[in-house]
Design a protein around this motif. Structure first.
Motif, PDB file in Angstrom:
ATOM      1  N   GLY A  82       0.800  -1.394  -0.255  1.00  0.00           N
ATOM      2  CA  GLY A  82      -0.009   0.027   0.023  1.00  0.00           C
ATOM      3  C   GLY A  82       0.893   1.666   0.202  1.00  0.00           C
ATOM      4  N   GLY A  83       2.609   1.262   0.025  1.00  0.00           N
ATOM      5  CA  GLY A  83       2.821   2.311  -0.045  1.00  0.00           C
ATOM      6  C   GLY A  83       3.191   2.696  -1.387  1.00  0.00           C
ATOM      7  N   ILE A  84       3.879   3.189  -1.411  1.00  0.00           N
ATOM      8  CA  ILE A  84       4.472   3.654  -3.121  1.00  0.00           C
ATOM      9  C   ILE A  84       6.315   4.342  -2.997  1.00  0.00           C
ATOM     10  CG2 ILE A  84       2.030   5.165  -4.128  1.00  0.00           C
ATOM     11  CD1 ILE A  84       3.788   7.768  -2.757  1.00  0.00           C
ATOM     12  N   VAL A  85       6.372   4.002  -4.121  1.00  0.00           N
ATOM     13  CA  VAL A  85       8.089   4.250  -4.793  1.00  0.00           C
ATOM     14  C   VAL A  85       7.843   4.874  -5.755  1.00  0.00           C
ATOM     15  CG1 VAL A  85      10.007   3.609  -5.671  1.00  0.00           C
ATOM     16  CG2 VAL A  85       8.963   1.803  -3.709  1.00  0.00           C
ATOM     17  N   VAL A  86       8.457   6.381  -5.949  1.00  0.00           N
ATOM     18  CA  VAL A  86       8.396   7.193  -7.391  1.00  0.00           C
ATOM     19  C   VAL A  86       9.699   7.743  -6.785  1.00  0.00           C
ATOM     20  CG1 VAL A  86       8.651   9.619  -7.124  1.00  0.00           C
ATOM     21  CG2 VAL A  86       6.198   8.533  -5.913  1.00  0.00           C
TER      22      VAL A  86
END
Length: 371
Positions: free
Chosen positions: A106-110
């Motif tokens: 549910g996290g993100i990697v930008v």
């Protein structure tokens, strides 16, 4: 596509549609870092701004094709585009990232290639103070990306490392990367001390006696030195899983372990031996026959572990790592799922069988791999 094909395709497409919509909401959460524009899904987890360059390694690891059949792929891609596209508005100032990955938690990697930065959030929430200390301790001694904690641990900003991956370099370069990594872990062990062990050799022996073990693994285990996990074994911060796509070679030849959000505490040798296994059959074979030591002797000396470099010690070290990793895979709320343990053990044994098969027939470490 026939009517029957369409009927069988639709339930799967509907499920994937819902999954993409969910991941789209997650990916759009990175808007504050993203350059304004239209973002299109390139896979079920990867979004890119229209016109953005996608590095080859990212396409290999995050841009895989969906499970939809080839006959339905065109229809599915249209569905995916409709379900997944989103728009980022606002000023461009300070926002140069054009790629975002929705993580499984549910996290993100930008990924900001223009600014040479990576921004991460985690579905589990803010990074705890204890996790932050471990990550800083790890990065002080291992050439992982530099990092900065923002918003009280809600966002982790990292140096973006670009270079060749472990699986893409020559055997000699792999040997160099492994050696440097082992030497860095030697410094980490010396500086960190140890956390309380939670597993011993006896625990693994008992578990292996209770499940259906591959015959080749069992014979190799019985013929090897299995004395690597005791109450005195140092446990240190380590990445959860060692694989070739998470080791990048810096321009100066040092290894950079990436994707460290799942940093946890493991026995001191688990991650370096895991990277040795990930380096492939030839790297493993050279270690097993004694052609390469990769500085493991210095690591064991710092950990106060006896190491003569015998064939039975070398095989035992690899087998212990396999059994330990399978045990970790099998834990559910602190209990071992024996079916999961058995499946993981078989899979991990298959990864190294070829190296065991290629050992000289006269070697004292030779154990008939079998099935």
């Amino acid at each position: 596509m026939s009517y029957q094909d369409f009927r069988s395709f639709w339930p799967r497409a509907a499920s994937l549609w819902r999954g993409i919509r969910r991941n789209r909401r997650t990916a759009a959460g990175g808007a504050s870092f993203l350059r304004p524009g239209i973002y299109f899904p390139r896979s079920e987890t990867l979004w890119a701004r229209r016109g953005a360059h996608l590095p080859g390694h990212l396409l290999r690891t995050k841009g895989g094709r969906s499970s939809i059949s080839a006959r339905a792929s065109t229809l599915y891609l249209r569905f995916r585009l409709m379900a997944g596209a989103f728009v980022v508005l606002g000023s461009r100032r300070g926002r140069t990232a054009e790629l975002v990955v929705a993580s499984f938690d549910g996290g993100i990697v930008v990924l900001d290639h223009a600014g040479s930065r990576v921004f991460r959030t985690y579905g589990t929430g803010r990074v705890s103070a204890a996790d932050e200390r471990r990550r800083r301790q790890f990065s002080d001694h291992v050439s992982a990306p530099q990092l900065w904690f923002r918003d009280d641990g809600a966002v982790v900003e990292e140096e973006l490392i670009e270079g060749a991956y472990l699986g893409d370099v020559s055997h000699e370069q792999r040997a160099g990367l492994i050696t440097i990594l082992v030497e860095q872990f030697t410094a980490l062990v010396a500086a960190y001390g140890s956390e309380a062990p939670s597993l011993t050799d006896r625990d693994l022996h008992v578990l292996l006696s209770q499940v259906d073990v591959p015959p080749g693994f069992a014979r190799a285990w019985e013929a090897s030195v299995i004395e690597w996990l005791s109450s005195e074994t140092p446990w240190i911060p380590s990445p959860r899983e060692a694989n070739a796509k998470n080791i990048v070679m810096r321009s100066d030849g040092r290894p950079a372990p990436i994707d460290l959000g799942d940093l946890q505490v493991d026995p001191y040798f688990v991650y370096p031996v895991g990277i040795l296994i990930a380096a492939g059959s030839e790297a493993i074979r050279r270690f097993l026959v004694g052609d390469e030591d990769y500085s493991f002797a210095t690591l064991f000396a710092v950990a106060d572990q006896s190491w003569d470099g015998t064939p039975s010690e070398r095989t035992g070290l690899l087998l212990t790592r396999i059994a330990y990793a399978a045990h970790k895979d099998s834990l559910a709320e602190g209990d071992v799922d024996r079916a999961v343990f058995t499946a993981s053990l078989r899979r991990r044994w298959e990864e190294v069988r070829d190296a065991f098969d290629r050992l000289p027939s006269g070697s004292s470490s030779r154990a008939t791999p079998g099935p």
